[in-house]
Design an enzyme around this catalytic site. Sequence first.
Site, short mmCIF file in Angstrom:
data_model
loop_
_atom_site.label_atom_id
_atom_site.label_comp_id
_atom_site.label_asym_id
_atom_site.label_seq_id
_atom_site.Cartn_x
_atom_site.Cartn_y
_atom_site.Cartn_z
N SER A 163 45.07 39.95 39.47
CA SER A 163 44.38 38.98 38.61
C SER A 163 45.38 38.33 37.67
O SER A 163 46.42 38.91 37.33
CB SER A 163 43.30 39.69 37.78
OG SER A 163 42.80 38.85 36.77
N TYR A 188 41.84 47.03 31.83
CA TYR A 188 41.75 46.23 33.05
C TYR A 188 43.05 45.47 33.28
O TYR A 188 43.59 45.46 34.40
CB TYR A 188 40.57 45.26 32.97
CG TYR A 188 40.44 44.35 34.15
CD1 TYR A 188 39.99 44.83 35.38
CD2 TYR A 188 40.77 43.00 34.07
CE1 TYR A 188 39.88 44.01 36.49
CE2 TYR A 188 40.66 42.16 35.17
CZ TYR A 188 40.22 42.67 36.38
OH TYR A 188 40.12 41.83 37.46
#
Length: 309
Positions: A163, A188
């Site tokens: 990501s 994350y």
Amino acid sequence: PRPLTAAALSCRRYVAGGQCKSTAKLEGKVAIITGANTGIGKETARDLARRGKVIVACRDIAKAEAAASEIRAETGNQQVIVKKLDLADTKSIREFAEKFLAEEKELHILINNAGVMLCPYSKTADGFEMHLGVNHLGHFLLTFLLLERLKQSAPARIVNVSSLAHYGGRIRFHDLHSEKSYNRGLAYCHSKLANVLFTRELARRLQGKSQRRTEFTANALHPGSVRSELMRHSFVMMWLWKIFSFFLKTPWEGAQTSVYCAVAEELDSVTGQYFSDCQPASVSPRGRDDETAKKLWNVSCELLGIQWD
């Protein structure tokens, strides 16, 4: 709904990003996709099922069977097979790999797609912080266990879904499992940086051991900001996602770069790279740090109790 204006259509096209144009077929080839029962994983499985055999590897078997059934009906491909895989439990990962290796003689594409995001603090069955355990360590172990089969089936590809959030991450070796301090958003980001560093080090090692550069490739990607279930742990983010849904990719649009990295002919000899919108993208300075990549590799092996030279 009212028809979109030209400006809105233009905006939607921009948000949608790149599309995989490859028509490559995967006859006789086998692909594994983790977390393929929903979101971009499901759309990736749907696309690859039009090309060849797909193993849908998921924790929730009921959801996975429903997704696979839908994909079989739509594509006419009965070779969409569900297998149990819980990336938060190394025992489950080992059982999945053992069964797969006993049943399948070849593996050409491994897409490490599954992930968790914004979880309240929790640990995996093995005591790893959940984001790091599922998003990085689970896929690290799975890749290790399947690597020989990928080598035997070469040319083969490993695709790691990371990501843009990796820009906000760093590998906190002094507190890898966030026991001293925890922020679900940063956790994350750290795990997505780990995906980028793992890809970089894996590609370096695979190249070093192969005479032909095209035998194995490992690439990472950013799917874009996608309307998916990943936000389910945050009410605020779910609410914002709903409000700004027009500016988010659909799961199909988000899957395009995963499919591109898995099948595009022009990537036959491209490895160790990071893609977004079906084209090369920039990596954060921390994501280009070879020393950190090597250290993370060694620490990951220690945590998982494996030797991967």
